[in-house]
Motif scaffolding. Structure first.
Motif, PDB file in Angstrom:
ATOM      1  N   LEU A  38      34.901  42.581  44.115  1.00  0.00           N
ATOM      2  CA  LEU A  38      36.023  42.036  43.461  1.00  0.00           C
ATOM      3  C   LEU A  38      37.324  42.584  43.920  1.00  0.00           C
ATOM      4  N   TRP A  39      37.236  44.073  43.887  1.00  0.00           N
ATOM      5  CA  TRP A  39      38.398  44.840  44.123  1.00  0.00           C
ATOM      6  C   TRP A  39      38.803  44.607  45.735  1.00  0.00           C
ATOM      7  N   CYS A  40      38.017  44.100  46.650  1.00  0.00           N
ATOM      8  CA  CYS A  40      38.426  43.776  47.795  1.00  0.00           C
ATOM      9  C   CYS A  40      39.187  42.401  47.888  1.00  0.00           C
ATOM     10  N   GLN A  41      39.168  41.647  46.743  1.00  0.00           N
ATOM     11  CA  GLN A  41      40.099  40.471  46.928  1.00  0.00           C
ATOM     12  C   GLN A  41      41.472  40.621  47.021  1.00  0.00           C
ATOM     13  N   PRO A  42      42.457  39.484  47.236  1.00  0.00           N
ATOM     14  CA  PRO A  42      43.759  39.649  47.327  1.00  0.00           C
ATOM     15  C   PRO A  42      44.413  40.000  45.962  1.00  0.00           C
ATOM     16  N   ASN A  43      43.809  39.660  45.164  1.00  0.00           N
ATOM     17  CA  ASN A  43      44.662  39.843  43.612  1.00  0.00           C
ATOM     18  C   ASN A  43      43.989  41.140  42.790  1.00  0.00           C
ATOM     19  N   ALA A  44      44.726  41.695  42.098  1.00  0.00           N
ATOM     20  CA  ALA A  44      44.118  43.008  41.230  1.00  0.00           C
ATOM     21  C   ALA A  44      42.979  42.769  40.384  1.00  0.00           C
ATOM     22  N   LEU A  45      42.157  43.981  40.473  1.00  0.00           N
ATOM     23  CA  LEU A  45      40.907  43.815  39.994  1.00  0.00           C
ATOM     24  C   LEU A  45      41.082  43.687  38.331  1.00  0.00           C
ATOM     25  N   ARG A  46      42.055  44.404  37.935  1.00  0.00           N
ATOM     26  CA  ARG A  46      42.223  44.570  36.398  1.00  0.00           C
ATOM     27  C   ARG A  46      42.712  42.824  35.813  1.00  0.00           C
ATOM     28  N   THR A  47      43.184  42.085  36.799  1.00  0.00           N
ATOM     29  CA  THR A  47      43.390  40.747  36.393  1.00  0.00           C
ATOM     30  C   THR A  47      42.221  39.771  36.441  1.00  0.00           C
ATOM     31  N   VAL A 220      42.443  26.140  46.007  1.00  0.00           N
ATOM     32  CA  VAL A 220      41.046  26.658  46.151  1.00  0.00           C
ATOM     33  C   VAL A 220      41.114  28.344  46.106  1.00  0.00           C
ATOM     34  N   PRO A 221      42.118  28.712  47.098  1.00  0.00           N
ATOM     35  CA  PRO A 221      42.267  30.302  47.139  1.00  0.00           C
ATOM     36  C   PRO A 221      42.454  30.892  45.614  1.00  0.00           C
ATOM     37  N   SER A 222      43.114  30.411  44.988  1.00  0.00           N
ATOM     38  CA  SER A 222      43.415  30.861  43.606  1.00  0.00           C
ATOM     39  C   SER A 222      42.171  30.755  42.920  1.00  0.00           C
ATOM     40  N   VAL A 223      41.365  29.831  42.837  1.00  0.00           N
ATOM     41  CA  VAL A 223      40.094  29.424  42.106  1.00  0.00           C
ATOM     42  C   VAL A 223      39.086  30.697  42.629  1.00  0.00           C
ATOM     43  N   PHE A 224      39.027  30.970  43.737  1.00  0.00           N
ATOM     44  CA  PHE A 224      38.291  32.010  44.304  1.00  0.00           C
ATOM     45  C   PHE A 224      38.598  33.420  43.680  1.00  0.00           C
ATOM     46  N   ASN A 225      40.105  33.502  43.912  1.00  0.00           N
ATOM     47  CA  ASN A 225      40.614  35.067  43.084  1.00  0.00           C
ATOM     48  C   ASN A 225      40.062  35.175  41.796  1.00  0.00           C
ATOM     49  N   GLU A 226      40.366  33.952  40.824  1.00  0.00           N
ATOM     50  CA  GLU A 226      40.183  33.937  39.379  1.00  0.00           C
ATOM     51  C   GLU A 226      38.665  33.841  39.090  1.00  0.00           C
ATOM     52  N   LEU A 227      37.733  33.284  39.768  1.00  0.00           N
ATOM     53  CA  LEU A 227      36.447  33.077  39.349  1.00  0.00           C
ATOM     54  C   LEU A 227      35.591  34.075  39.934  1.00  0.00           C
ATOM     55  N   GLY A 228      35.951  34.792  41.131  1.00  0.00           N
ATOM     56  CA  GLY A 228      35.328  35.833  41.736  1.00  0.00           C
ATOM     57  C   GLY A 228      34.749  35.353  43.212  1.00  0.00           C
ATOM     58  N   PHE A 229      34.888  36.092  44.424  1.00  0.00           N
ATOM     59  CA  PHE A 229      34.436  35.755  45.384  1.00  0.00           C
ATOM     60  C   PHE A 229      33.043  35.625  45.649  1.00  0.00           C
ATOM     61  N   PRO A 230      32.174  36.336  44.894  1.00  0.00           N
ATOM     62  CA  PRO A 230      30.653  36.093  45.062  1.00  0.00           C
ATOM     63  C   PRO A 230      30.102  34.762  44.544  1.00  0.00           C
ATOM     64  N   TYR A 231      30.572  34.389  43.438  1.00  0.00           N
ATOM     65  CA  TYR A 231      30.390  33.069  42.344  1.00  0.00           C
ATOM     66  C   TYR A 231      30.734  32.118  43.712  1.00  0.00           C
ATOM     67  N   CYS A 232      32.079  32.047  43.855  1.00  0.00           N
ATOM     68  CA  CYS A 232      32.690  30.826  44.423  1.00  0.00           C
ATOM     69  C   CYS A 232      32.197  30.407  45.848  1.00  0.00           C
ATOM     70  N   PHE A 233      31.763  31.701  46.648  1.00  0.00           N
ATOM     71  CA  PHE A 233      31.093  31.615  47.988  1.00  0.00           C
ATOM     72  C   PHE A 233      29.782  31.080  47.843  1.00  0.00           C
ATOM     73  N   CYS A 234      28.963  31.362  46.630  1.00  0.00           N
ATOM     74  CA  CYS A 234      27.662  30.769  46.452  1.00  0.00           C
ATOM     75  C   CYS A 234      27.758  29.099  46.025  1.00  0.00           C
ATOM     76  N   HIS A 235      28.848  28.810  45.382  1.00  0.00           N
ATOM     77  CA  HIS A 235      28.889  27.475  45.036  1.00  0.00           C
ATOM     78  C   HIS A 235      29.232  26.517  46.286  1.00  0.00           C
ATOM     79  N   GLN A 236      30.037  27.297  47.205  1.00  0.00           N
ATOM     80  CA  GLN A 236      30.693  26.305  48.259  1.00  0.00           C
ATOM     81  C   GLN A 236      29.457  26.048  49.116  1.00  0.00           C
ATOM     82  N   PHE A 237      28.081  26.459  49.064  1.00  0.00           N
ATOM     83  CA  PHE A 237      26.848  26.218  50.106  1.00  0.00           C
ATOM     84  C   PHE A 237      26.661  24.679  49.949  1.00  0.00           C
ATOM     85  N   THR A 238      26.898  24.465  48.775  1.00  0.00           N
ATOM     86  CA  THR A 238      26.470  22.982  48.630  1.00  0.00           C
ATOM     87  C   THR A 238      27.647  21.831  48.358  1.00  0.00           C
ATOM     88  N   THR A 239      28.807  22.228  48.599  1.00  0.00           N
ATOM     89  CA  THR A 239      30.117  21.446  48.562  1.00  0.00           C
ATOM     90  C   THR A 239      30.337  20.974  50.167  1.00  0.00           C
TER      91      THR A 239
END
Length: 658
Positions: A38-47, A220-239
């Motif tokens: 999550l820290w590696c994402q573009p937005n701040a970890l605290r956010t 979509v990039p904002s959704v990835f940032n706010e919900l977390g990359f691991p979760y969104c990446f797993c969700h995209q397997f079936t989209t």
């Protein structure tokens, strides 16, 4: 000897973690790796963590796949820290790639990107990429630290024999577990199995995904940032699925790509305007208009022009799906045929594709796409580049934008098209421009154009509610402005000496309330089940006009060119066939094997919509009946549709388009 063995055993395993220690380490490592990803994402970890605090389920959804991966490899390696090193490197590398991709292309990393490694390699050379060196260093050092811990603290292996010995109180030395491969394989398979099951159930849930609060669900990039990359990446397997057609052969499809010659067409500028929610709904008999109040005077006048082709296109969706209509019209593929489940055509595009932009561009045209919306919406900024547009212009690139309420006006977009045409003329090049407008976008509420704005009344024979009347008044004002745009463009190009063909059409019918409320009150058959309608596809039909100014009509030898198109009498076509009509009309038959094939297919069935075919003679043929027929014409249609689907799949997955 036995004493030496025991000493040796103690020497080898003196730093072994017990089972409980390995499990505790696995939980802690899963949490730490999740935080690092999550820290590696573009937005701040605290956010991110602030959002997780109000939606704690996201913590579990992000950490769970990492924990299961860690557990699987811990079984295989018999070392929780070696497993942590591998999972940390893999997950954080993906998160870093996601960060770079968002910063460069405003698009996150999807699972389907694994199939595009060759394209990724070439794309890297095309961008000025600023790599997050600090984050990369942290990930590498963390991985190295975990490897070091794995050397110092191996895990005690799980052994079925040892567990049995414990239960039966046998001597554990006699059942020394050794490598324990059966246990390791079973543990890894179970861990991967649970993860796979979760991806195709919990993580696949659109209801769950859409239940989380985000600042902009369409970005979509904002959704990835706010919900977390691991979760969104797993969700995209079936989209955004693309189904492989039955009987598909890559080599067979590759053979269809051969042929084609550039430079065959006539040099006439071509302007396509896809107007938001443009329809002739107001032409239906339940509306009362006079000559002065008619909301579509320019459309009606143009339909009588001798240099006009008019009719209706059958679009992919009802009351939405603008980008899907763009995709169908520009590529000749069909959104509805990509998968048995719903998908977004623009989201499945991730490589160069054949399109009208490429055909006209190969003939030396100045090609451009205009849209007064956000470049990220439907990933248009990337998709139009893949479609071959030379020039893309979005709201952020436009100067002195003119708004009506919260939407950029159609009149403003007409002015931009005129300016673009002038630029192409000054360059000595014909223009191919595709413009998608936005003014008449839903919702059609009374405040759409600002407080106090008054709307012209709508008179109907139907008894409609005040809510529906308000929606119709707001929508009809947008239709009037769209028609005025059509009138402005035809007047402008009528005065030009340069040959110009203008195509103007709608992307879908308007949304008039839940459960087709407005249509039901009007008495429109759009509101009744398809199998009860006289016009089975009425909910997918929008009007089009294809008009040539005098110079273009002369250049094209209009009457002969139109006769050669073999269009149906009612002018009804699938949106995917509109491009082939345009290329044939401008003399480009023979330039593209793909569009030439579409020209032959539309002569058999001008409309193909999901499980319904409309044949050249106007007869309606359901798929279930076609499946049962074995006559020559039916077999020809089945073979052509199969080729269409297989060729589309090949283009989306494999075709090498320059």
């Amino acid at each position: 000897m036995k004493g030496l063995y025991v000493l040796k055993e103690k020497r080898i395993y003196k730093r072994e973690l017990p089972l409980w220690g390995s499990l505790l380490a696995a939980v802690l490592l899963a949490g730490c790796i999740t935080l690092l990803a999550l820290w590696c994402q573009p937005n701040a970890l605290r956010t991110v963590l602030a959002g997780f605090k109000t939606q704690p389920l996201l913590i579990v959804l992000n950490a769970l796949p990492i924990g299961l991966l860690l557990l699987a490899f811990a079984f295989l390696f018999r070392n929780v820290f070696y497993s942590g090193a591998l999972v940390n490197f893999f997950v954080c590398a993906l998160s870093l790639a996601n960060r770079v991709k968002i910063e460069v292309r405003d698009e996150p990393v999807f699972p389907r990107d694994f199939s595009l490694l060759r394209e990724v390699g070439s794309a890297i050379q095309s961008y000025d990429i600023r790599y997050p060196v600090k984050a990369i260093a942290v990930v590498v050092l963390t991985t190295a630290l975990l490897i070091g811990l794995g050397v110092l603290f191996p895990s005690r292996p799980v052994s079925f024999a040892a567990l049995k010995a414990k239960l039966t109180k046998r001597d554990t030395v006699a059942v020394f577990p050794g490598r324990c491969w059966p246990e390791r394989i079973v543990g890894a398979v179970l861990s991967f199995g649970v993860l796979t099951a979760l991806i195709f159930s919990v993580y696949a849930s659109n209801d769950l995904y859409n239940s989380f609060r985000v600042s902009n669900a369409y970005y979509v990039p904002s959704v990835f940032n706010e919900l977390g990359f691991p979760y969104c990446f797993c969700h995209q397997f079936t989209t955004y699925p693309v189904d492989k057609p039955e009987g598909f052969s890559k080599s067979e499809a590759a053979g269809w790509e051969t042929g084609g010659q550039t430079g065959l067409g006539k040099d006439v500028s071509v302007i396509l305007v896809m107007n938001e929610a443009f329809s002739d709904l107001t032409d239906q008999t339940m509306f009362n208009w006079t000559e002065e109040t008619d909301p579509l005077p320019n459309l009606h006048a143009l339909q009588k022009d001798p240099h006009t082709l008019s009719g209706h296109i059958v679009v992919p969706g009802f009351a939405g799906g603008t980008a899907n209509t763009e995709f169908d019209a520009l590529t000749g593929m069909q959104t509805n045929a990509l998968s048995v489940t719903a998908t977004s055509a623009m989201r499945v595009v991730n490589r160069n594709l054949d399109s009208l932009f490429r055909v006209f561009g190969a003939d030396g045209y100045h090609t451009s796409f205009y849209h007064p919306g956000d470049a990220w919406f439907y990933n248009r900024e990337n998709v139009y580049r893949w479609l071959g547009a030379e020039h893309e212009v979005f709201a952020k690139d436009m100067k002195d934008l003119e708004y009506k309420g919260r939407w950029v006006t159609d009149d403003y977009m007409a002015g931009l098209i005129e300016e673009e045409f002038e630029t192409a003329v000054s360059e000595g090049r014909p223009l191919f421009n595709y413009t998608t407008t936005i003014q008449n976008h839903m919702s059609y509420t009374a405040d759409k154009y600002g407080e106090g704005h008054t709307f012209a009344p709508v008179s109907t024979t139907a008894d409609i509610s005040p809510e529906t009347r308000s929606m119709l008044e707001v929508y009809t004002e947008g239709v009037r402005d769209a028609d005025a745009m059509l009138g402005r463009l035809t007047a402008y190009f009528s005065d030009r000496e340069e040959p110009v063909v203008l195509v103007f059409y709608g992307d879908h019918l308007p949304y008039l309330g839940d459960n087709q409320k407005g249509y039901a009150e009007l008495g429109s058959e759009v509101s009744i089940p398809e199998n009860e309608r006289e016009d089975i596809l009425c909910s997918y039909k929008t009007p089009y006009v294809l008009w040539a100014n005098d110079a273009a009509a002369d250049t094209l030898n209009w009457n002969e060119a139109v006769a050669a198109l073999d269009l149906p009498e009612d002018g009804v076509l699938s949106a995917a066939f509109l491009g082939s009509v345009l290329l044939d009309l401008t003399g480009r038959a023979g330039e593209s094997p793909w569009f030439d094939f579409l020209s032959s297919l539309r002569r058999i069935a001008p409309v193909v919509q999901k499980k319904t075919y409309i044949l050249a003679d106007g007869s309606v043929l359901p798929q279930r009946i076609l499946n049962e027929q074995t006559d020559e014409a039916s077999m020809e249609l089945k073979a052509a549709v199969r080729k269409w689907r297989c060729w589309s799949y090949y283009k989306l997955k494999y075709a090498d388009v320059g």
